[in-house]
Design a protein around this motif. Structure first.
Motif, PDB file in Angstrom:
ATOM      1  N   ASP A   1       0.823  -1.209   0.000  1.00  0.00           N
ATOM      2  CA  ASP A   1       0.000   0.000   0.000  1.00  0.00           C
ATOM      3  C   ASP A   1       0.860   1.263   0.000  1.00  0.00           C
ATOM      4  O   ASP A   1       1.095   1.875   1.046  1.00  0.00           O
ATOM      5  CB  ASP A   1      -0.919  -0.033   1.221  1.00  0.00           C
ATOM      6  CG  ASP A   1      -1.882   1.144   1.298  1.00  0.00           C
ATOM      7  OD1 ASP A   1      -1.917   1.969   0.361  1.00  0.00           O
ATOM      8  OD2 ASP A   1      -2.593   1.233   2.319  1.00  0.00           O
ATOM      9  N   ALA A   2       1.331   1.653  -1.183  1.00  0.00           N
ATOM     10  CA  ALA A   2       2.174   2.847  -1.291  1.00  0.00           C
ATOM     11  C   ALA A   2       1.408   4.110  -0.886  1.00  0.00           C
ATOM     12  O   ALA A   2       1.969   4.992  -0.238  1.00  0.00           O
ATOM     13  CB  ALA A   2       2.711   2.992  -2.709  1.00  0.00           C
ATOM     14  N   ARG A   3       0.148   4.182  -1.241  1.00  0.00           N
ATOM     15  CA  ARG A   3      -0.657   5.361  -0.882  1.00  0.00           C
ATOM     16  C   ARG A   3      -0.771   5.482   0.640  1.00  0.00           C
ATOM     17  O   ARG A   3      -0.600   6.551   1.207  1.00  0.00           O
ATOM     18  CB  ARG A   3      -2.035   5.282  -1.509  1.00  0.00           C
ATOM     19  CG  ARG A   3      -2.909   6.481  -1.161  1.00  0.00           C
ATOM     20  CD  ARG A   3      -4.260   6.388  -1.769  1.00  0.00           C
ATOM     21  NE  ARG A   3      -4.119   6.540  -3.213  1.00  0.00           N
ATOM     22  CZ  ARG A   3      -5.130   6.577  -4.056  1.00  0.00           C
ATOM     23  NH1 ARG A   3      -6.351   6.459  -3.621  1.00  0.00           N
ATOM     24  NH2 ARG A   3      -4.921   6.729  -5.339  1.00  0.00           N
ATOM     25  N   GLY A   4      -1.061   4.372   1.314  1.00  0.00           N
ATOM     26  CA  GLY A   4      -1.166   4.385   2.771  1.00  0.00           C
ATOM     27  C   GLY A   4       0.165   4.711   3.435  1.00  0.00           C
ATOM     28  O   GLY A   4       0.211   5.423   4.433  1.00  0.00           O
ATOM     29  N   LEU A   5       1.253   4.211   2.866  1.00  0.00           N
ATOM     30  CA  LEU A   5       2.579   4.520   3.396  1.00  0.00           C
ATOM     31  C   LEU A   5       2.873   6.008   3.237  1.00  0.00           C
ATOM     32  O   LEU A   5       3.383   6.648   4.154  1.00  0.00           O
ATOM     33  CB  LEU A   5       3.640   3.677   2.689  1.00  0.00           C
ATOM     34  CG  LEU A   5       5.079   3.836   3.153  1.00  0.00           C
ATOM     35  CD1 LEU A   5       5.241   3.500   4.623  1.00  0.00           C
ATOM     36  CD2 LEU A   5       6.004   2.970   2.300  1.00  0.00           C
ATOM     37  N   ALA A   6       2.534   6.562   2.092  1.00  0.00           N
ATOM     38  CA  ALA A   6       2.781   7.987   1.840  1.00  0.00           C
ATOM     39  C   ALA A   6       2.018   8.882   2.814  1.00  0.00           C
ATOM     40  O   ALA A   6       2.483   9.972   3.148  1.00  0.00           O
ATOM     41  CB  ALA A   6       2.423   8.346   0.397  1.00  0.00           C
ATOM     42  N   THR A   7       0.865   8.415   3.308  1.00  0.00           N
ATOM     43  CA  THR A   7       0.106   9.232   4.264  1.00  0.00           C
ATOM     44  C   THR A   7       0.816   9.351   5.606  1.00  0.00           C
ATOM     45  O   THR A   7       0.462  10.207   6.410  1.00  0.00           O
ATOM     46  CB  THR A   7      -1.318   8.688   4.510  1.00  0.00           C
ATOM     47  OG1 THR A   7      -1.234   7.401   5.128  1.00  0.00           O
ATOM     48  CG2 THR A   7      -2.116   8.618   3.221  1.00  0.00           C
TER      49      THR A   7
ATOM     50  N   ASP B   1       8.357  14.393  -1.466  1.00  0.00           N
ATOM     51  CA  ASP B   1       8.780  13.195  -2.196  1.00  0.00           C
ATOM     52  C   ASP B   1       8.119  11.932  -1.669  1.00  0.00           C
ATOM     53  O   ASP B   1       8.553  10.824  -1.973  1.00  0.00           O
ATOM     54  CB  ASP B   1      10.305  13.035  -2.097  1.00  0.00           C
ATOM     55  CG  ASP B   1      11.055  14.156  -2.791  1.00  0.00           C
ATOM     56  OD1 ASP B   1      10.635  14.552  -3.898  1.00  0.00           O
ATOM     57  OD2 ASP B   1      12.063  14.639  -2.233  1.00  0.00           O
ATOM     58  N   ALA B   2       7.074  12.068  -0.870  1.00  0.00           N
ATOM     59  CA  ALA B   2       6.471  10.930  -0.179  1.00  0.00           C
ATOM     60  C   ALA B   2       5.927   9.870  -1.130  1.00  0.00           C
ATOM     61  O   ALA B   2       6.146   8.678  -0.911  1.00  0.00           O
ATOM     62  CB  ALA B   2       5.372  11.404   0.763  1.00  0.00           C
ATOM     63  N   LYS B   3       5.226  10.276  -2.169  1.00  0.00           N
ATOM     64  CA  LYS B   3       4.608   9.289  -3.066  1.00  0.00           C
ATOM     65  C   LYS B   3       5.663   8.468  -3.797  1.00  0.00           C
ATOM     66  O   LYS B   3       5.562   7.242  -3.864  1.00  0.00           O
ATOM     67  CB  LYS B   3       3.674   9.981  -4.058  1.00  0.00           C
ATOM     68  CG  LYS B   3       2.420  10.516  -3.405  1.00  0.00           C
ATOM     69  CD  LYS B   3       1.535  11.235  -4.400  1.00  0.00           C
ATOM     70  CE  LYS B   3       0.332  11.831  -3.681  1.00  0.00           C
ATOM     71  NZ  LYS B   3      -0.498  12.627  -4.574  1.00  0.00           N
ATOM     72  N   ALA B   4       6.682   9.118  -4.322  1.00  0.00           N
ATOM     73  CA  ALA B   4       7.746   8.395  -5.038  1.00  0.00           C
ATOM     74  C   ALA B   4       8.519   7.500  -4.081  1.00  0.00           C
ATOM     75  O   ALA B   4       8.830   6.343  -4.406  1.00  0.00           O
ATOM     76  CB  ALA B   4       8.686   9.386  -5.725  1.00  0.00           C
ATOM     77  N   THR B   5       8.820   8.012  -2.901  1.00  0.00           N
ATOM     78  CA  THR B   5       9.544   7.225  -1.905  1.00  0.00           C
ATOM     79  C   THR B   5       8.729   6.016  -1.486  1.00  0.00           C
ATOM     80  O   THR B   5       9.249   4.898  -1.403  1.00  0.00           O
ATOM     81  CB  THR B   5       9.892   8.090  -0.679  1.00  0.00           C
ATOM     82  OG1 THR B   5      10.709   9.182  -1.103  1.00  0.00           O
ATOM     83  CG2 THR B   5      10.626   7.287   0.375  1.00  0.00           C
ATOM     84  N   ALA B   6       7.455   6.216  -1.216  1.00  0.00           N
ATOM     85  CA  ALA B   6       6.589   5.112  -0.797  1.00  0.00           C
ATOM     86  C   ALA B   6       6.532   4.036  -1.883  1.00  0.00           C
ATOM     87  O   ALA B   6       6.594   2.834  -1.576  1.00  0.00           O
ATOM     88  CB  ALA B   6       5.190   5.628  -0.472  1.00  0.00           C
ATOM     89  N   ARG B   7       6.423   4.430  -3.139  1.00  0.00           N
ATOM     90  CA  ARG B   7       6.421   3.446  -4.234  1.00  0.00           C
ATOM     91  C   ARG B   7       7.736   2.662  -4.258  1.00  0.00           C
ATOM     92  O   ARG B   7       7.739   1.448  -4.420  1.00  0.00           O
ATOM     93  CB  ARG B   7       6.187   4.136  -5.574  1.00  0.00           C
ATOM     94  CG  ARG B   7       4.752   4.560  -5.813  1.00  0.00           C
ATOM     95  CD  ARG B   7       4.508   4.991  -7.254  1.00  0.00           C
ATOM     96  NE  ARG B   7       5.362   6.090  -7.673  1.00  0.00           N
ATOM     97  CZ  ARG B   7       5.072   7.377  -7.543  1.00  0.00           C
ATOM     98  NH1 ARG B   7       3.934   7.744  -6.989  1.00  0.00           N
ATOM     99  NH2 ARG B   7       5.900   8.311  -7.965  1.00  0.00           N
TER     100      ARG B   7
END
Length: 175
Positions: free
Chosen positions: A68-74, A81-87
């Motif tokens: 869950d990259a979206r949940g991690l980014a939250t 850079d949260a979304k790219a890092t989470a992915r």
């Protein structure tokens, strides 16, 4: 007329009882945490986490395990850079996070804490920084948009959890 009053009284009693029961249930965040907790293997912990750093790291491992990259980014304290890092993190660590994970907490954790995750299944390690954000809530520093940086093994961390303990005190204890 009497029958109408009885029905009204029963309806009011049912509504009152329903409101009492609603007041006794967990809020959404608590229920979500309990569900996540029961759906994932337990996180092994070494060192001395604060309540906030432990909860944040636990949620991060769950989001990794779920892909869950979206949940991690939250969980990011700064979303630049949260979304790219989470992915990147999900791609690199998702499979390993489904198994046994040990979190080694370093330094004192009143406002910030360095954590190294040890993924038993893959032998991978990942350094995280849990800290209090501008809003006063705990989160993660997610500032590794480069996949090579996101998957880099920490050079200072011991090969096994608990190998050197806190970088400031020189000891660690398994909780």
């Amino acid at each position: 007329m009497a029958r109408s009053r009885q029905l009204t009284a029963v309806a009011l009693a049912a509504a009152f009882a329903g409101s009492l029961l609603t007041g006794c249930t967990s809020d959404d965040a608590s229920l979500s945490y309990q569900t996540d907790y029961s759906n994932h293997p337990p996180l092994r912990v070494v060192g001395y986490p604060s309540t906030g750093s432990l909860e944040t790291v636990q949620k991060a491992v769950w989001r990794l395990a779920d892909g869950d990259a979206r949940g991690l980014a939250t969980l990011a304290v700064d979303d630049k850079d949260a979304k790219a890092t989470a992915r990147n993190w999900v791609k690199a660590f998702s499979a390993a996070a489904k198994g046994e994970v040990t979190a080694d907490f370093y330094d004192e954790g009143s406002v910030r804490q360095v954590v190294v995750l040890y993924f038993t299944k893959s032998g991978q390690t990942k350094e995280l920084e849990a800290r209090i954000g501008d809003d006063g809530a705990w989160g993660l520093t997610l500032d590794e948009p480069d996949p090579a940086e996101a998957t880099a093994k920490p050079t200072w961390a011991p090969p096994k959890a608990g190998g050197s303990g806190s970088r400031t005190s020189g000891t660690a204890s398994e909780s």
